[in-house]
Design a protein around this motif. Structure first.
Motif, PDB file in Angstrom:
ATOM      1  N   GLY A  14       0.798  -1.230   0.000  1.00 30.80           N
ATOM      2  CA  GLY A  14       0.000   0.000   0.000  1.00 30.80           C
ATOM      3  C   GLY A  14       0.826   1.274   0.000  1.00 30.80           C
ATOM      4  O   GLY A  14       0.284   2.372   0.036  1.00 30.80           O
ATOM      5  N   GLY A  15       2.170   1.165  -0.024  1.00 28.00           N
ATOM      6  CA  GLY A  15       3.027   2.340  -0.065  1.00 28.00           C
ATOM      7  C   GLY A  15       3.012   2.998  -1.436  1.00 28.00           C
ATOM      8  O   GLY A  15       2.424   2.463  -2.387  1.00 28.00           O
ATOM      9  N   LEU A  16       3.651   4.208  -1.532  1.00 25.60           N
ATOM     10  CA  LEU A  16       3.696   4.908  -2.834  1.00 25.60           C
ATOM     11  C   LEU A  16       4.613   4.177  -3.801  1.00 25.60           C
ATOM     12  O   LEU A  16       5.630   3.610  -3.395  1.00 25.60           O
ATOM     13  CB  LEU A  16       4.227   6.332  -2.628  1.00 25.60           C
ATOM     14  CG  LEU A  16       3.317   7.283  -1.871  1.00 25.60           C
ATOM     15  CD1 LEU A  16       4.015   8.632  -1.670  1.00 25.60           C
ATOM     16  CD2 LEU A  16       2.007   7.478  -2.634  1.00 25.60           C
ATOM     17  N   LYS A  17       4.257   4.218  -5.069  1.00 29.10           N
ATOM     18  CA  LYS A  17       5.090   3.561  -6.086  1.00 29.10           C
ATOM     19  C   LYS A  17       6.356   4.372  -6.288  1.00 29.10           C
ATOM     20  O   LYS A  17       6.299   5.603  -6.368  1.00 29.10           O
ATOM     21  CB  LYS A  17       4.343   3.460  -7.415  1.00 29.10           C
ATOM     22  CG  LYS A  17       3.162   2.513  -7.381  1.00 29.10           C
ATOM     23  CD  LYS A  17       2.490   2.472  -8.737  1.00 29.10           C
ATOM     24  CE  LYS A  17       1.159   1.743  -8.704  1.00 29.10           C
ATOM     25  NZ  LYS A  17       1.257   0.351  -8.311  1.00 29.10           N
ATOM     26  N   ALA A  18       7.486   3.713  -6.401  1.00 25.49           N
ATOM     27  CA  ALA A  18       8.766   4.408  -6.600  1.00 25.49           C
ATOM     28  C   ALA A  18       8.827   5.060  -7.981  1.00 25.49           C
ATOM     29  O   ALA A  18       9.348   6.144  -8.162  1.00 25.49           O
ATOM     30  CB  ALA A  18       9.915   3.421  -6.428  1.00 25.49           C
ATOM     31  N   VAL A  19       8.269   4.387  -8.976  1.00 24.33           N
ATOM     32  CA  VAL A  19       8.316   4.924 -10.343  1.00 24.33           C
ATOM     33  C   VAL A  19       6.898   5.272 -10.765  1.00 24.33           C
ATOM     34  O   VAL A  19       6.033   4.393 -10.829  1.00 24.33           O
ATOM     35  CB  VAL A  19       8.912   3.887 -11.321  1.00 24.33           C
ATOM     36  CG1 VAL A  19       8.955   4.448 -12.740  1.00 24.33           C
ATOM     37  CG2 VAL A  19      10.297   3.448 -10.872  1.00 24.33           C
ATOM     38  N   THR A  20       6.641   6.563 -10.976  1.00 21.75           N
ATOM     39  CA  THR A  20       5.287   6.947 -11.404  1.00 21.75           C
ATOM     40  C   THR A  20       5.263   7.398 -12.850  1.00 21.75           C
ATOM     41  O   THR A  20       4.233   7.415 -13.494  1.00 21.75           O
ATOM     42  CB  THR A  20       4.730   8.081 -10.504  1.00 21.75           C
ATOM     43  OG1 THR A  20       5.716   9.104 -10.455  1.00 21.75           O
ATOM     44  CG2 THR A  20       4.416   7.581  -9.114  1.00 21.75           C
ATOM     45  N   SER A  21       6.418   7.786 -13.395  1.00 20.51           N
ATOM     46  CA  SER A  21       6.488   8.107 -14.822  1.00 20.51           C
ATOM     47  C   SER A  21       7.940   7.972 -15.268  1.00 20.51           C
ATOM     48  O   SER A  21       8.848   7.988 -14.440  1.00 20.51           O
ATOM     49  CB  SER A  21       5.993   9.531 -15.089  1.00 20.51           C
ATOM     50  OG  SER A  21       6.902  10.441 -14.508  1.00 20.51           O
ATOM     51  N   ILE A  22       8.139   7.838 -16.595  1.00 20.96           N
ATOM     52  CA  ILE A  22       9.505   7.785 -17.153  1.00 20.96           C
ATOM     53  C   ILE A  22       9.746   9.085 -17.908  1.00 20.96           C
ATOM     54  O   ILE A  22       8.930   9.468 -18.758  1.00 20.96           O
ATOM     55  CB  ILE A  22       9.649   6.584 -18.131  1.00 20.96           C
ATOM     56  CG1 ILE A  22       9.502   5.250 -17.385  1.00 20.96           C
ATOM     57  CG2 ILE A  22      10.980   6.635 -18.889  1.00 20.96           C
ATOM     58  CD1 ILE A  22      10.658   4.881 -16.477  1.00 20.96           C
ATOM     59  N   GLU A  23      10.827   9.780 -17.570  1.00 21.96           N
ATOM     60  CA  GLU A  23      11.071  11.072 -18.212  1.00 21.96           C
ATOM     61  C   GLU A  23      11.954  10.978 -19.445  1.00 21.96           C
ATOM     62  O   GLU A  23      11.895  11.819 -20.321  1.00 21.96           O
ATOM     63  CB  GLU A  23      11.676  12.031 -17.192  1.00 21.96           C
ATOM     64  CG  GLU A  23      10.680  12.285 -16.063  1.00 21.96           C
ATOM     65  CD  GLU A  23      11.012  13.509 -15.255  1.00 21.96           C
ATOM     66  OE1 GLU A  23      12.126  14.026 -15.424  1.00 21.96           O
ATOM     67  OE2 GLU A  23      10.144  13.933 -14.477  1.00 21.96           O
ATOM     68  N   GLY A  24      12.800   9.961 -19.466  1.00 26.07           N
ATOM     69  CA  GLY A  24      13.706   9.813 -20.622  1.00 26.07           C
ATOM     70  C   GLY A  24      12.897   9.603 -21.891  1.00 26.07           C
ATOM     71  O   GLY A  24      11.926   8.865 -21.889  1.00 26.07           O
TER      72      GLY A  24
END
Ligand SMILES: Cc1ncc(COP(=O)(O)O)c(C=O)c1O
Length: 459
Positions: A14-24
């Motif tokens: 239930g914690g926050l996701k480490a990766v929410t988007s990819i910027e590259g």
């Protein structure tokens, strides 16, 4: 503080996701414009270029991997479209697009059971790749002489058949067609597989049936120099599913063709270590267009040859090449045999002076990979290792197998290959061009030969 704790907590809990988007941001894998600049240099039609651009752009937009021929049940690949079109065009049941005509031959030979201790009968006049692919499959090529059609002579086949023979390879040479009726009869009698090499006669027919539909397996080169071809490619047609599967296993041993890739073999011989001869999507995109044009191309060639032949007179010193099927051959070359090479040299010089593109090898020409005794390294029996399989393989030698290759083995081919005069015909000649060529030929023949109404007719 609560936020920090949520960051530490596993997303699973239930914690926050480490990766929410990819910027590259990625850059195109293929330079579509650069690629198209190369393709345009080859002079493909607008239609073919449009298909190539579409395939290249799709890959760039991340909708791929369309440039790789990875079979997908969801979307038809260009290779699958090409295979479907090949089946429809030729009236074949099974087809495989591969990376070259040589790859097609290798896969077909292995599929048909060519291996150590086996022999395959190839024509004395054909192309080196056919015999080389037999050796690559670890079989032994045995050369059969030709007749005056310059195709495999069915009358010379039977003495060459041994207990080791597994296949015959009629090669439809230079737009002509083999006598498939006689060849199939012998193959059936001796229970041999027939693998047609149609590389030089795509679209040719024998008695109303396309070459490539007689044999158990058939191979086509679809390279840039062929009747149907983009750059580099090949095609296999197969008579039955088992042969199709075995050829696929050689040509695409990753098993992408199988209904269940990792399923155990369904029968003995289904699975073995092959290689990757997959046809590229870009090539297939072009070949779909090329194959659609084939019937019209072949019709133009036939019309031109017939127009010229109809106007030729007969001469005592000239024997026209035998044509196994006048309505069926592709006919991009017109050939005849002068009585001697010396006479041939005079005729060729005179025809060339008339602007008729005639050529004859003669007896002083450089080696040529279209005749058996020049098919080096087959003729020197060189293997890729010291063990020299297949020639020194016990499966071959212990069964009495022994072969040497030398000029003189196939005397008709030796003679006719050097003495034949060939005139290359363009599919684009019009009626006037054909009249001029026929007129020029009659003029030259009349100067050096004797008119003879009883000589072999051109038609
Ligand atoms: C009769 C014949 N077989 C096989 C091949 C080999 O085809 P590819 O060059 O596509 O490997 C050729 C090519 O010229 C050929 O003429």
């Amino acid at each position: 503080m609560a936020d920090e704790r949520a960051k530490e907590k596993l997303a699973l809990e239930g914690g926050l996701k480490a990766v929410t988007s990819i910027e590259g941001r990625g850059r195109p894998k293929i330079g579509v414009d650069e690629f198209m600049a190369i393709a345009e240099r080859f002079g493909f039609s607008k239609q073919a270029l449009a298909k190539m651009r579409k395939a290249a752009e799709a890959d760039d937009l991340g909708e791929g991997p369309y440039l790789a021929n990875y079979y997908s049940p969801l979307k038809e690949t260009r290779v699958q479209a090409f295979e479907k079109l090949a089946c429809k065009t030729f009236g074949a049941k099974y087809a495989i697009g591969v990376s070259s005509g040589t790859a097609a031959l290798h896969a077909a030979f292995v599929a048909a059971g060519v291996g150590p201790g086996t022999e395959v009968i190839c024509p004395a006049i054909g192309f080196f790749a056919t015999a080389a692919a037999v050796v690559e499959s670890r079989g032994i090529p045995v050369f059969c002489d030709v007749d005056e059609s310059l195709q495999m002579d069915p009358a010379k086949l039977e003495p060459l058949i041994s207990k080791r023979t597994v296949a015959l390879v009629p090669t439809h040479w230079q737009g002509g067609v083999c006598d498939m009726g006689a060849i199939m009869k012998i193959a059936r009698k001796h229970k041999l597989k027939v693998i047609e090499d149609c590389a030089q006669a795509c679209g040719g027919q024998f008695k109303g049936k396309y070459v490539g539909t007689f044999g158990d397996l058939s191979c086509f080169s679809i390279s840039a120099y062929k009747i149907v071809g983009g750059g580099e490619g090949g095609l296999i047609l197969a008579k039955n599913k088992r042969l199709w599967e075995r050829a696929n296993q050689l040509a695409e041993c990753g098993g992408l063709w199988r209904p269940v890739r990792f399923a155990p073999p369904r029968y003995e011989g289904e699975l073995y270590c092959g290689t990757n001869y997959r046809l590229s999507e870009l090539e297939a995109a072009v070949d779909v267009v090329q194959l659609k044009k084939m019937p019209a191309t072949v019709k133009r060639f036939r019309t031109v040859k017939m127009r010229v032949l109809k106007q030729l007179n007969s001469y005592a010193e000239i024997v026209p090449q035998t044509i196994n099927d006048l309505e069926g051959e592709v006919g991009y070359a017109l050939r005849f045999f002068p009585e001697t090479i010396a006479l041939g040299e005079k005729i060729v010089a005179a025809l060339q002076a008339e602007n008729i593109p005639a050529a004859m090898r003669g007896d002083k020409a450089a080696p040529d990979w279209h005749i058996y005794h020049h098919m080096y390294p087959v003729t020197v029996k060189s293997g890729s290792t010291d063990a020299d399989c297949p020639y020194e393989c016990p499966l071959y030698t212990d069964s009495g197998g022994k072969i040497e290759y030398a000029k003189g083995d196939c005397p008709v081919a030796d003679d006719l290959f050097d003495r034949a005069i060939s005139i290359g015909l363009s599919q684009w000649y019009n009626a006037q061009d054909c009249r001029n060529i026929a007129k020029g030929m009659n003029k030259v023949f009349s100067a050096y030969c004797t008119p003879d109404a009883d000589a072999r007719p051109w038609l």
